[in-house]
Design a protein around this motif. Structure first.
Motif, PDB file in Angstrom:
ATOM      1  N   ARG A 160      -5.484  -6.037  -4.057  1.00 33.25           N
ATOM      2  CA  ARG A 160      -6.111  -7.036  -4.816  1.00 33.25           C
ATOM      3  C   ARG A 160      -5.159  -8.193  -4.791  1.00 33.25           C
ATOM      4  O   ARG A 160      -3.967  -8.139  -5.308  1.00 33.25           O
ATOM      5  N   GLU A 180      -4.151   7.645  -9.488  1.00 30.93           N
ATOM      6  CA  GLU A 180      -4.494   6.842  -8.357  1.00 30.93           C
ATOM      7  C   GLU A 180      -3.624   5.595  -9.026  1.00 30.93           C
ATOM      8  O   GLU A 180      -3.782   5.058 -10.198  1.00 30.93           O
ATOM      9  N   ARG A 211      -7.481  -4.620   2.653  1.00 32.07           N
ATOM     10  CA  ARG A 211      -7.707  -3.184   2.228  1.00 32.07           C
ATOM     11  C   ARG A 211      -6.979  -2.597   1.006  1.00 32.07           C
ATOM     12  O   ARG A 211      -5.746  -2.832   1.397  1.00 32.07           O
ATOM     13  N   ALA A 212      -7.527  -2.350   0.077  1.00 37.34           N
ATOM     14  CA  ALA A 212      -6.617  -1.717  -1.293  1.00 37.34           C
ATOM     15  C   ALA A 212      -5.805  -2.510  -1.614  1.00 37.34           C
ATOM     16  O   ALA A 212      -4.783  -1.857  -2.190  1.00 37.34           O
ATOM     17  N   ASP A 258       1.162   4.091  -2.951  1.00 42.17           N
ATOM     18  CA  ASP A 258       0.761   5.316  -2.680  1.00 42.17           C
ATOM     19  C   ASP A 258       2.074   6.480  -3.064  1.00 42.17           C
ATOM     20  O   ASP A 258       1.605   7.646  -3.699  1.00 42.17           O
ATOM     21  N   ARG A 309       0.912  -1.095  -0.116  1.00 42.71           N
ATOM     22  CA  ARG A 309       0.043   0.094   0.030  1.00 42.71           C
ATOM     23  C   ARG A 309       0.881   1.244   0.057  1.00 42.71           C
ATOM     24  O   ARG A 309       0.641   2.217  -0.541  1.00 42.71           O
ATOM     25  N   ARG A 335      -3.216   1.241  -7.853  1.00 44.74           N
ATOM     26  CA  ARG A 335      -3.860   0.306  -6.846  1.00 44.74           C
ATOM     27  C   ARG A 335      -2.806  -0.865  -6.853  1.00 44.74           C
ATOM     28  O   ARG A 335      -1.940  -1.135  -7.857  1.00 44.74           O
ATOM     29  N   SER A 336      -2.717  -1.460  -5.804  1.00 43.42           N
ATOM     30  CA  SER A 336      -1.878  -2.644  -5.430  1.00 43.42           C
ATOM     31  C   SER A 336      -2.438  -3.742  -6.049  1.00 43.42           C
ATOM     32  O   SER A 336      -3.704  -4.045  -5.636  1.00 43.42           O
TER      33      SER A 336
END
Length: 267
Positions: A229, A206, A226-227, A197, A193, A208-209
């Motif tokens: 996949r 954005e 959380r956040a 960021d 994460r 995404r992980s």
């Protein structure tokens, strides 16, 4: 004009047919993928088309070369040492192993080679999405020694993909901890994460992980992370189903920014 000859060549993965004058200079080139004949002078139009006649397939557009877009100009002016696009999957590990292969005989396999096998497997799967409007950058180094294994950019958005070797091992994921087989658990999801960021900050978009597990015997997830996949390496092609997030021009602009090593120096 006479004596024109057609010479095939490849540029950026595309086949081009160059029409050359007797002195070796170019009069035009034919891009088969776009079906366009790019003339460098109107005075030679008829001779160029005559020379290319045996090679033309279907309707073609004839005219001067298109004006480069700002993204293309930025790519053309990018110094080769700053261009991350040529990086191979696991580039950093390949360089490290080349510099220090380690002992010829080991009781246990070199963990770097397992990590490299994982990055190569994931990288090959992501590179397979190239024709669907996606781009992948491999081994993106960040200040402080961190690294994004693979950065995937396409119509469905931006993904920072981390490859984890788990061949024939069971994986337990209890956010933020990840346990592979009998290895000690580590807070990997927290680190992923943080990397996403940092990438979002660098690209002002954005990111995404994705945690890509290579060859696991089984995966247990205690609760949805959380956040991040979680995917097996065999499921990565499913990312191509996502769309509607970025327009093609936005994808190209972000790819042009991301492939510049200097973009990552401020994160």
């Amino acid at each position: 004009m006479s004596g024109l000859r057609v010479v095939p060549a490849y540029r950026h993965g595309r086949e081009r047919l160059y029409v050359c004058r007797p002195d070796g200079s170019n009069a035009a080139w034919y891009d088969r993928e776009t079906g366009r004949v790019n003339l460098l002078g109107e005075d030679c139009r008829n001779d160029v088309l005559q020379a290319l006649k045996p090679f033309l397939t279907g309707p073609v557009t004839v005219g001067p070369p298109p004006v480069p877009t700002p993204v293309e100009l930025a790519r053309l002016t990018l110094h080769p040492d700053d261009d991350l696009a040529p990086n191979r999957p696991g580039e950093a590990l390949l360089v490290a192993l080349d510099r220090d292969p380690g002992p010829a005989h080991r009781l246990r396999p070199d963990p770097r080679r397992r990590a490299l096998a994982a990055e190569e497997a994931v990288g090959a799967a992501l590179d397979g999405l190239e024709g669907a409007g996606w781009h992948t950058l491999h081994s993106v180094a960040l200040p402080g020694g961190d690294r994004i294994h693979h950065l995937l950019l396409g119509p469905g958005g931006l993904f920072a993909v981390h490859a984890l070797y788990a061949r024939k091992a069971r994986v337990l994921i209890a956010d933020p901890m990840v346990t592979v087989g009998r290895r000690e658990a580590e807070p990997l999801l927290r680190r992923l994460r943080a990397l996403a960021d940092r990438a979002s900050y660098a690209l002002t978009a954005e990111v995404r992980s994705v945690l890509a597990l290579v060859g696991p015997a089984g995966v247990t997830v205690t609760e949805r992370p959380r956040a991040v996949r979680i995917l097996r390496d065999t499921e990565l092609t499913g990312l191509a189903r996502f769309g509607g997030v970025l327009k093609p021009a936005d994808v190209e602009a972000l790819h042009g920014m991301a492939r510049d090593r200097r973009t990552w120096g401020r994160v």
